[in-house]
Design an enzyme around this catalytic site. Structure first.
Site, PDB file in Angstrom:
ATOM      1  N   ILE A  79       0.868  -1.197   0.000  1.00  0.00           N
ATOM      2  CA  ILE A  79       0.000   0.000   0.000  1.00  0.00           C
ATOM      3  C   ILE A  79       0.896   1.236   0.000  1.00  0.00           C
ATOM      4  CG2 ILE A  79      -2.205  -0.730   0.990  1.00  0.00           C
ATOM      5  CD1 ILE A  79      -1.084  -0.063   3.768  1.00  0.00           C
ATOM      6  N   SER A  82      -9.024  -5.141   3.356  1.00  0.00           N
ATOM      7  CA  SER A  82      -9.246  -4.675   4.731  1.00  0.00           C
ATOM      8  C   SER A  82     -10.747  -4.604   5.002  1.00  0.00           C
ATOM      9  CB  SER A  82      -8.639  -3.273   4.843  1.00  0.00           C
ATOM     10  OG  SER A  82      -9.084  -2.607   5.984  1.00  0.00           O
ATOM     11  N   TYR A 139      -7.773   5.719   1.376  1.00  0.00           N
ATOM     12  CA  TYR A 139      -7.374   4.308   1.506  1.00  0.00           C
ATOM     13  C   TYR A 139      -8.558   3.383   1.228  1.00  0.00           C
ATOM     14  CZ  TYR A 139      -6.046   0.063   4.121  1.00  0.00           C
ATOM     15  OH  TYR A 139      -5.799  -1.238   4.503  1.00  0.00           O
ATOM     16  N   THR A 175       1.151  -4.352  12.971  1.00  0.00           N
ATOM     17  CA  THR A 175       2.361  -3.944  12.230  1.00  0.00           C
ATOM     18  C   THR A 175       2.822  -2.583  12.773  1.00  0.00           C
ATOM     19  OG1 THR A 175       1.081  -2.848  10.486  1.00  0.00           O
ATOM     20  CG2 THR A 175       1.602  -5.163  10.154  1.00  0.00           C
TER      21      THR A 175
HETATM   22  N1  LIG Z   1      -1.913  -3.367   9.568  1.00  0.00           N
HETATM   23  C1  LIG Z   1      -3.237  -3.325   9.572  1.00  0.00           C
HETATM   24  O1  LIG Z   1      -3.864  -3.009  10.595  1.00  0.00           O
HETATM   25  C2  LIG Z   1      -3.976  -3.718   8.355  1.00  0.00           C
HETATM   26  C3  LIG Z   1      -3.372  -3.933   7.137  1.00  0.00           C
HETATM   27  N2  LIG Z   1      -4.120  -4.301   6.044  1.00  0.00           N
HETATM   28  C4  LIG Z   1      -3.486  -4.534   4.748  1.00  0.00           C
HETATM   29  O2  LIG Z   1      -2.362  -5.373   4.877  1.00  0.00           O
HETATM   30  C5  LIG Z   1      -1.393  -5.020   3.901  1.00  0.00           C
HETATM   31  C6  LIG Z   1      -0.052  -4.812   4.565  1.00  0.00           C
HETATM   32  O3  LIG Z   1      -0.181  -3.784   5.534  1.00  0.00           O
HETATM   33  P1  LIG Z   1       0.966  -3.550   6.635  1.00  0.00           P
HETATM   34  O4  LIG Z   1       1.831  -4.744   6.707  1.00  0.00           O
HETATM   35  O5  LIG Z   1       0.324  -3.025   7.845  1.00  0.00           O
HETATM   36  O6  LIG Z   1       1.755  -2.364   5.939  1.00  0.00           O
HETATM   37  P2  LIG Z   1       3.287  -1.886   6.086  1.00  0.00           P
HETATM   38  O7  LIG Z   1       3.238  -0.401   6.111  1.00  0.00           O
HETATM   39  O8  LIG Z   1       4.000  -2.589   7.175  1.00  0.00           O
HETATM   40  O9  LIG Z   1       3.942  -2.401   4.709  1.00  0.00           O
HETATM   41  C7  LIG Z   1       3.641  -1.780   3.501  1.00  0.00           C
HETATM   42  C8  LIG Z   1       4.600  -2.321   2.456  1.00  0.00           C
HETATM   43  O10 LIG Z   1       4.346  -1.665   1.209  1.00  0.00           O
HETATM   44  C9  LIG Z   1       5.570  -1.103   0.724  1.00  0.00           C
HETATM   45  N3  LIG Z   1       5.291   0.125  -0.023  1.00  0.00           N
HETATM   46  C10 LIG Z   1       4.938   1.349   0.455  1.00  0.00           C
HETATM   47  N4  LIG Z   1       4.797   2.224  -0.547  1.00  0.00           N
HETATM   48  C11 LIG Z   1       5.090   1.549  -1.693  1.00  0.00           C
HETATM   49  C12 LIG Z   1       5.178   1.920  -3.067  1.00  0.00           C
HETATM   50  N5  LIG Z   1       4.909   3.170  -3.467  1.00  0.00           N
HETATM   51  N6  LIG Z   1       5.522   0.978  -3.964  1.00  0.00           N
HETATM   52  C13 LIG Z   1       5.793  -0.293  -3.575  1.00  0.00           C
HETATM   53  N7  LIG Z   1       5.732  -0.702  -2.301  1.00  0.00           N
HETATM   54  C14 LIG Z   1       5.402   0.214  -1.364  1.00  0.00           C
HETATM   55  C15 LIG Z   1       6.405  -0.853   1.979  1.00  0.00           C
HETATM   56  O11 LIG Z   1       7.797  -0.865   1.730  1.00  0.00           O
HETATM   57  P3  LIG Z   1       8.650   0.417   1.248  1.00  0.00           P
HETATM   58  O12 LIG Z   1       8.254   1.556   2.125  1.00  0.00           O
HETATM   59  O13 LIG Z   1      10.049  -0.063   1.395  1.00  0.00           O
HETATM   60  O14 LIG Z   1       8.287   0.612  -0.187  1.00  0.00           O
HETATM   61  C16 LIG Z   1       6.057  -2.088   2.786  1.00  0.00           C
HETATM   62  O15 LIG Z   1       6.841  -3.190   2.378  1.00  0.00           O
HETATM   63  C17 LIG Z   1      -1.929  -3.797   3.169  1.00  0.00           C
HETATM   64  O16 LIG Z   1      -2.539  -4.189   1.961  1.00  0.00           O
HETATM   65  C18 LIG Z   1      -2.964  -3.253   4.127  1.00  0.00           C
HETATM   66  O17 LIG Z   1      -3.973  -2.552   3.465  1.00  0.00           O
HETATM   67  C19 LIG Z   1      -5.459  -4.472   6.121  1.00  0.00           C
HETATM   68  C20 LIG Z   1      -6.100  -4.249   7.291  1.00  0.00           C
HETATM   69  C21 LIG Z   1      -5.415  -3.859   8.502  1.00  0.00           C
HETATM   70  C1  LIG Z   2     -10.070  -0.052  13.493  1.00  0.00           C
HETATM   71  C2  LIG Z   2     -10.490  -0.628  12.176  1.00  0.00           C
HETATM   72  C3  LIG Z   2     -11.394  -1.836  12.415  1.00  0.00           C
HETATM   73  C4  LIG Z   2     -12.752  -1.457  12.954  1.00  0.00           C
HETATM   74  C5  LIG Z   2     -13.640  -2.639  12.902  1.00  0.00           C
HETATM   75  O1  LIG Z   2     -14.100  -3.046  11.872  1.00  0.00           O
HETATM   76  N1  LIG Z   2     -13.929  -3.252  13.985  1.00  0.00           N
HETATM   77  C6  LIG Z   2     -14.839  -4.346  13.954  1.00  0.00           C
HETATM   78  C7  LIG Z   2     -14.943  -4.938  15.260  1.00  0.00           C
HETATM   79  S1  LIG Z   2     -16.361  -4.432  16.085  1.00  0.00           S
HETATM   80  O2  LIG Z   2     -17.532  -4.752  15.265  1.00  0.00           O
HETATM   81  O3  LIG Z   2     -16.311  -5.221  17.293  1.00  0.00           O
HETATM   82  O4  LIG Z   2     -16.257  -3.008  16.353  1.00  0.00           O
HETATM   83  C8  LIG Z   2      -9.286  -1.052  11.361  1.00  0.00           C
HETATM   84  C9  LIG Z   2      -9.732  -1.890  10.170  1.00  0.00           C
HETATM   85  C10 LIG Z   2      -8.733  -1.626   9.077  1.00  0.00           C
HETATM   86  C11 LIG Z   2      -7.679  -0.783   9.689  1.00  0.00           C
HETATM   87  C12 LIG Z   2      -6.798   0.075   8.794  1.00  0.00           C
HETATM   88  C13 LIG Z   2      -6.220  -0.681   7.687  1.00  0.00           C
HETATM   89  O5  LIG Z   2      -6.912  -1.297   6.924  1.00  0.00           O
HETATM   90  C14 LIG Z   2      -4.740  -0.540   7.476  1.00  0.00           C
HETATM   91  C15 LIG Z   2      -4.328   0.849   7.444  1.00  0.00           C
HETATM   92  C16 LIG Z   2      -2.984   0.955   6.906  1.00  0.00           C
HETATM   93  C17 LIG Z   2      -1.873   1.477   7.732  1.00  0.00           C
HETATM   94  O6  LIG Z   2      -0.946   0.474   8.055  1.00  0.00           O
HETATM   95  C18 LIG Z   2      -2.297   2.238   8.966  1.00  0.00           C
HETATM   96  C19 LIG Z   2      -3.477   1.740   9.641  1.00  0.00           C
HETATM   97  C20 LIG Z   2      -4.704   1.536   8.803  1.00  0.00           C
HETATM   98  C21 LIG Z   2      -5.302   2.884   8.446  1.00  0.00           C
HETATM   99  C22 LIG Z   2      -5.682   0.702   9.633  1.00  0.00           C
HETATM  100  C23 LIG Z   2      -6.320   1.470  10.786  1.00  0.00           C
HETATM  101  C24 LIG Z   2      -7.301   0.619  11.611  1.00  0.00           C
HETATM  102  C25 LIG Z   2      -8.383   0.043  10.757  1.00  0.00           C
HETATM  103  C26 LIG Z   2      -9.210   1.200  10.219  1.00  0.00           C
END
Ligand SMILES: NC(=O)C1=CN([C@@H]2O[C@H](COP(=O)(O)OP(=O)(O)OC[C@H]3O[C@@H](n4cnc5c(N)ncnc54)[C@H](OP(=O)(O)O)[C@@H]3O)[C@@H](O)[C@H]2O)C=CC1
Ligand SMILES: C[C@H](CCC(=O)NCCS(=O)(=O)O)[C@H]1CC[C@H]2[C@@H]3C(=O)C[C@@H]4C[C@H](O)CC[C@]4(C)[C@H]3CC[C@]12C
Length: 265
Positions: free
Chosen positions: A91, A140, A153, A190
């Site tokens: 992302i 997500s 997002y 994360t």
């Molecule tokens: N963590 C959460 O709470 C949640 C995460 N998700 C999903 O899970 C997935 C992973 O999230 P998470 O592990 O938290 O994210 P991170 O921020 O830890 O990792 C994101 C990754 O994407 C890479 N990235 C960022 N910008 C670019 C770019 N322009 N081109 C290529 N690569 C890029 C980063 O590396 P670099 O900066 O080196 O490029 C990194 O490897 C995502 O799809 C996110 O939407 C879904 C719901 C909740």
């Molecule tokens: C807090 C969100 C989840 C809320 C939810 O659905 N709760 C359900 C349980 S309940 O019914 O009991 O209330 C988070 C869901 C997705 C998250 C976001 C995400 O997708 C990744 C993003 C990327 C980045 O790494 C930063 C954080 C995120 C914006 C992240 C934030 C928390 C959520 C919105």
């Protein structure tokens, strides 16, 4: 389950993508990882080799360049001679805050979070058809349910659902034996997510290692969708169409806006 299989993982320099690379390495897969930061990718590749990957490689670049998105797939073709699983996980940077009216940012984020996924899918499809392979798309809860503070997002994640759910239906009609798994993920521990939302989001973050394994399992088992954690994703989704007002109230209770400050993610 994936011994000897050839896998691409995007966004694998940190977070869930990094953990997926380690699981695949332990399973003995051939792995190609990508992200922008070469130093981090080198370390992840070294760790994958140590954990038992059949082979581990990286290619550094940004997914805002769709030519680069295609190059990643071509590198896998050159290295492995084919592909079994494409895991789309990266992302681009955005903000956690109220929508600021900047539509240019929405367009730029769509390129990274959506168009690059479509581009890589098109480039990889000939190889995936040969291997009867898997496409795994990391989305997500925010890609299924409208939530506050994540407008750009969320837009990109909803787009993934439209594209890949329609494509899955076409694959069934056309008897294309390539599975598409859309992963609906809740709040995960994360570094980037914790830094961004802790203090504001009340619910606890789920472990990234377990989340990564559930995504891989779902892809391998050719599931339509993965829900992780189940209770935090499937229950809100069931309420979404039957009791949207109740869901809205429950979701808003999850946010402590007294601690809120806009953050860049
Ligand atoms: N963590 C959460 O709470 C949640 C995460 N998700 C999903 O899970 C997935 C992973 O999230 P998470 O592990 O938290 O994210 P991170 O921020 O830890 O990792 C994101 C990754 O994407 C890479 N990235 C960022 N910008 C670019 C770019 N322009 N081109 C290529 N690569 C890029 C980063 O590396 P670099 O900066 O080196 O490029 C990194 O490897 C995502 O799809 C996110 O939407 C879904 C719901 C909740
Ligand atoms: C807090 C969100 C989840 C809320 C939810 O659905 N709760 C359900 C349980 S309940 O019914 O009991 O209330 C988070 C869901 C997705 C998250 C976001 C995400 O997708 C990744 C993003 C990327 C980045 O790494 C930063 C954080 C995120 C914006 C992240 C934030 C928390 C959520 C919105």
């Amino acid at each position: 389950m994936l011994k000897g299989k050839r896998v691409i993982v995007t966004g694998a320099s940190s977070g869930i993508g990094e953990q997926m690379a380690y699981h695949l390495a332990k399973m003995g897969s051939h792995i190609l990882i990508t992200a922008r930061t070469e130093e981090k990718l080198k370390k992840v590749v070294a760790q994958c080799t140590h954990l038992g990957a059949a082979s581990a490689h990286y290619i550094a670049g940004s997914m805002d360049n769709l030519t680069f998105a295609k190059q990643v797939v071509h590198k896998a073709e050159n290295l492995f001679g084919g592909l079994d699983m494409l895991i789309l996980n990266h992302i681009g940077h955005t903000y956690f805050g109220y929508f600021d009216g900047n539509v240019d940012h929405v367009r730029d984020l769509l390129k990274i979070n959506f168009l690059s996924y479509a581009t890589m899918t098109v480039a990889a499809l000939p190889m995936l058809k040969i291997s009867n392979g898997n496409i795994v798309v990391v989305s997500s809860v925010a890609g299924k349910i409208g939530l506050p503070l994540t407008v750009p997002y969320s837009t990109t994640k909803f787009a993934l659902d439209g594209f890949f759910s329609s494509l899955r239906m076409e694959f069934i009609q056309q008897k294309t034996n390539v599975s598409i798994t859309l992963c609906i993920i809740s709040y995960i521990d994360t570094d980037s997510a914790l830094k961004t939302v802790s203090g504001v989001i009340q619910q606890p973050a789920a472990p990234k290692e377990e989340c990564a394994l559930e995504i891989i399992k779902g892809g391998f088992l050719r599931k339509r969708e993965v829900y992780y954690q189940y209770h935090a994703t499937k229950i809100p989704l069931l309420l979404r169409d039957w009791a949207p007002e109740i869901l809205q109230s429950l979701l808003l209770m999850n946010y402590n806006m007294d601690n809120f400050q806009r953050k860049e993610v």
